[in-house]
Design a protein around this motif. Structure first.
Motif, PDB file in Angstrom:
ATOM      1  N   ASP A 100      17.296  22.675  12.289  1.00 58.85           N
ATOM      2  CA  ASP A 100      17.185  22.140  10.925  1.00 58.85           C
ATOM      3  C   ASP A 100      16.267  20.921  10.995  1.00 58.85           C
ATOM      4  O   ASP A 100      16.702  19.828  11.343  1.00 58.85           O
ATOM      5  N   ASP A 101      14.984  21.111  10.693  1.00 57.86           N
ATOM      6  CA  ASP A 101      14.020  20.037  10.900  1.00 57.86           C
ATOM      7  C   ASP A 101      14.266  18.848   9.971  1.00 57.86           C
ATOM      8  O   ASP A 101      13.994  17.696  10.347  1.00 57.86           O
ATOM      9  N   GLN A 102      14.778  19.076   8.772  1.00 58.39           N
ATOM     10  CA  GLN A 102      15.045  17.957   7.870  1.00 58.39           C
ATOM     11  C   GLN A 102      16.188  17.085   8.410  1.00 58.39           C
ATOM     12  O   GLN A 102      16.104  15.853   8.402  1.00 58.39           O
ATOM     13  N   ALA A 103      17.252  17.731   8.848  1.00 55.65           N
ATOM     14  CA  ALA A 103      18.376  16.982   9.413  1.00 55.65           C
ATOM     15  C   ALA A 103      17.962  16.268  10.694  1.00 55.65           C
ATOM     16  O   ALA A 103      18.362  15.122  10.951  1.00 55.65           O
ATOM     17  N   LEU A 104      17.134  16.942  11.496  1.00 56.51           N
ATOM     18  CA  LEU A 104      16.693  16.350  12.755  1.00 56.51           C
ATOM     19  C   LEU A 104      15.790  15.144  12.508  1.00 56.51           C
ATOM     20  O   LEU A 104      15.852  14.149  13.241  1.00 56.51           O
ATOM     21  N   ALA A 105      14.963  15.200  11.461  1.00 55.57           N
ATOM     22  CA  ALA A 105      14.092  14.060  11.124  1.00 55.57           C
ATOM     23  C   ALA A 105      14.935  12.824  10.820  1.00 55.57           C
ATOM     24  O   ALA A 105      14.635  11.712  11.280  1.00 55.57           O
ATOM     25  N   ALA A 106      15.991  13.004  10.037  1.00 53.37           N
ATOM     26  CA  ALA A 106      16.877  11.887   9.707  1.00 53.37           C
ATOM     27  C   ALA A 106      17.577  11.358  10.954  1.00 53.37           C
ATOM     28  O   ALA A 106      17.719  10.142  11.142  1.00 53.37           O
ATOM     29  N   GLN A 107      18.006  12.294  11.810  1.00 53.02           N
ATOM     30  CA  GLN A 107      18.677  11.898  13.045  1.00 53.02           C
ATOM     31  C   GLN A 107      17.742  11.114  13.957  1.00 53.02           C
ATOM     32  O   GLN A 107      18.122  10.085  14.534  1.00 53.02           O
ATOM     33  N   LEU A 108      16.497  11.578  14.087  1.00 53.53           N
ATOM     34  CA  LEU A 108      15.523  10.921  14.954  1.00 53.53           C
ATOM     35  C   LEU A 108      15.190   9.516  14.452  1.00 53.53           C
ATOM     36  O   LEU A 108      15.038   8.585  15.249  1.00 53.53           O
ATOM     37  N   GLN A 109      15.093   9.360  13.140  1.00 53.13           N
ATOM     38  CA  GLN A 109      14.804   8.026  12.604  1.00 53.13           C
ATOM     39  C   GLN A 109      15.972   7.078  12.893  1.00 53.13           C
ATOM     40  O   GLN A 109      15.758   5.925  13.290  1.00 53.13           O
ATOM     41  N   LEU A 110      17.186   7.575  12.696  1.00 52.76           N
ATOM     42  CA  LEU A 110      18.367   6.757  12.981  1.00 52.76           C
ATOM     43  C   LEU A 110      18.436   6.404  14.461  1.00 52.76           C
ATOM     44  O   LEU A 110      18.673   5.245  14.821  1.00 52.76           O
ATOM     45  N   GLU A 111      18.199   7.373  15.329  1.00 53.60           N
ATOM     46  CA  GLU A 111      18.243   7.124  16.766  1.00 53.60           C
ATOM     47  C   GLU A 111      17.123   6.178  17.197  1.00 53.60           C
ATOM     48  O   GLU A 111      17.314   5.336  18.084  1.00 53.60           O
ATOM     49  N   GLY A 112      15.953   6.307  16.552  1.00 55.24           N
ATOM     50  CA  GLY A 112      14.845   5.412  16.868  1.00 55.24           C
ATOM     51  C   GLY A 112      15.190   3.969  16.527  1.00 55.24           C
ATOM     52  O   GLY A 112      14.924   3.047  17.304  1.00 55.24           O
ATOM     53  N   ALA A 113      15.801   3.785  15.355  1.00 56.95           N
ATOM     54  CA  ALA A 113      16.212   2.435  14.949  1.00 56.95           C
ATOM     55  C   ALA A 113      17.271   1.895  15.898  1.00 56.95           C
ATOM     56  O   ALA A 113      17.229   0.720  16.298  1.00 56.95           O
ATOM     57  N   GLU A 114      18.211   2.734  16.295  1.00 56.99           N
ATOM     58  CA  GLU A 114      19.274   2.296  17.205  1.00 56.99           C
ATOM     59  C   GLU A 114      18.706   1.952  18.579  1.00 56.99           C
ATOM     60  O   GLU A 114      19.159   1.000  19.234  1.00 56.99           O
TER      61      GLU A 114
END
Length: 366
Positions: A323-337
């Protein structure tokens, strides 16, 4: 002709995704500029954590600033601005020759502000004034809170590097914020020429899914997302809305490819640099990848303005359960963390170095 020169001739800027005081003092950055056509530089909390933690170049300054009673965060930003303004001096000829389009460096606001729009705006304006350097961009994350901060910061006349973008949708939100800021400046009778870039992270997509997809799809997701985003970028700057702004003197917010070092040891070390060749874009690359591309990279094709086979490839990933949309949100959150973690480690490192006693000269410590 080196492959780095070929990319430059194509119209793509190569920036170095790294900075240490050693790169400045030993002439390495100057050599990259002269020999490898590097025309800019980016930094982030992780890069500075490594630079300060693993060398002694900063130790004396940290001790002196600590003794003077300065806060840990103020110490860091003074150190970072000192390095980045020195780098900016090396890039100033490129900045002047391109009318401010190229030859710039980037400094990130505290990652702890990723969800604080007002705090981000204040920090961006403060750092911009503190650096007092025309070719220094302030990095702001393209998070939900970052988007309104981007608009306000651009309206205030502060040049911005939007970071932590992972999808076409996230890119378009950042681009829209930039356009709104420029439109507001024009309506207010202000100069619309405010420099900005939008940084799309690429290789983290493929690292995130690893071997969860068939072999034929390995290391193709990040490039497909980049292709899709590049199509949107081309369409945006071919629109009537942009033509009106350009006629008023605005400059495009250039698309920047970030996270372009290959993380899969079984993939070519120049994979993302070669795949993302495109005019009027930027590729900021780790030092190791820069040297590899200069040594054996090839420029054999360029990104198609129509997105090429991006939608077909993305559909294949969805069919494989991604799910590329869900993964995009996850990656942004993980990047910030990840940047938060590096920031806390960096602050702790500065505290420890500030409290330590000198053990000899810098050369002896190294």
């Amino acid at each position: 002709m080196k492959a780095t020169q070929e990319l430059h001739n194509l119209g793509q800027s190569l920036w170095l995704d790294n900075i240490t005081r050693g790169l400045l003092t030993d002439g390495t950055l100057a050599r990259y500029i002269n020999e490898l056509v590097v025309t800019g530089l980016t930094s982030n909390p992780t890069i500075f954590d490594q630079a300060i933690r693993t060398t002694a170049f900063y130790d004396d300054d940290i001790r002196k600033k600590t003794a003077a009673g300065k806060s840990t965060e103020d110490i860091f930003f003074e150190l970072a601005i000192d390095d980045l303004t020195k780098a900016a001096e090396l890039f100033r000829p490129d900045y002047d020759a391109t009318g401010g389009v190229d030859g710039v460096v980037s400094l990130e606001v505290s990652p702890l502000l990723a969800d604080d729009a007002d705090g981000t705006i204040h920090a961006a304006e403060k750092l911009h004034a503190q650096a007092n350097c025309p070719n220094l961009l302030i990095k702001i994350p393209g998070t939900a809170a970052g988007v309104p901060a981007i608009e306000e910061t651009i309206f205030a006349g502060v040049p911005v590097n939007v970071t932590l973008l992972f999808s076409c949708e996230q890119y378009l939100a950042a681009a829209e914020a930039y356009l709104r800021g420029i439109e507001r400046r024009i309506n207010a009778g202000l100069d619309p020429h405010i420099n900005s870039v939008a940084s799309l992270f690429v290789s983290r997509w493929d690292h995130a899914i690893g071997d969860k997809v068939p072999a034929e799809l390995r290391n193709r997701l990040g490039i497909a997302v980049a292709q899709r985003t590049y199509k949107a970028y081309c369409e945006l700057y071919d629109s009537p809305r942009w033509s009106k702004l350009a006629a008023a003197g605005a400059r495009p917010q250039r698309l920047l490819w970030a996270s372009t070092g290959t993380k899969d040891p079984n993939a070519p070390d120049t994979l993302y640099v070669q795949a993302l060749a495109a005019a009027d874009t930027i590729n900021t690359i780790p030092e190791k990848t820069l040297l590899a591309f200069a040594d054996h990279g090839k420029v054999s094709s360029t990104l198609p303005a129509d997105g090429g086979d991006a939608e077909k490839v993305l559909a294949a990933f969805r069919a494989a359960g991604i799910d590329d949309q869900a993964l995009a949100a996850q990656l942004q959150l993980e990047g910030a963390e990840s940047f938060n973690k590096s920031w806390h480690a960096l602050m702790q490192c500065i505290v420890e170095k500030g409290q330590s006693k000198s053990t000899g000269t810098q050369a002896e410590q190294l």
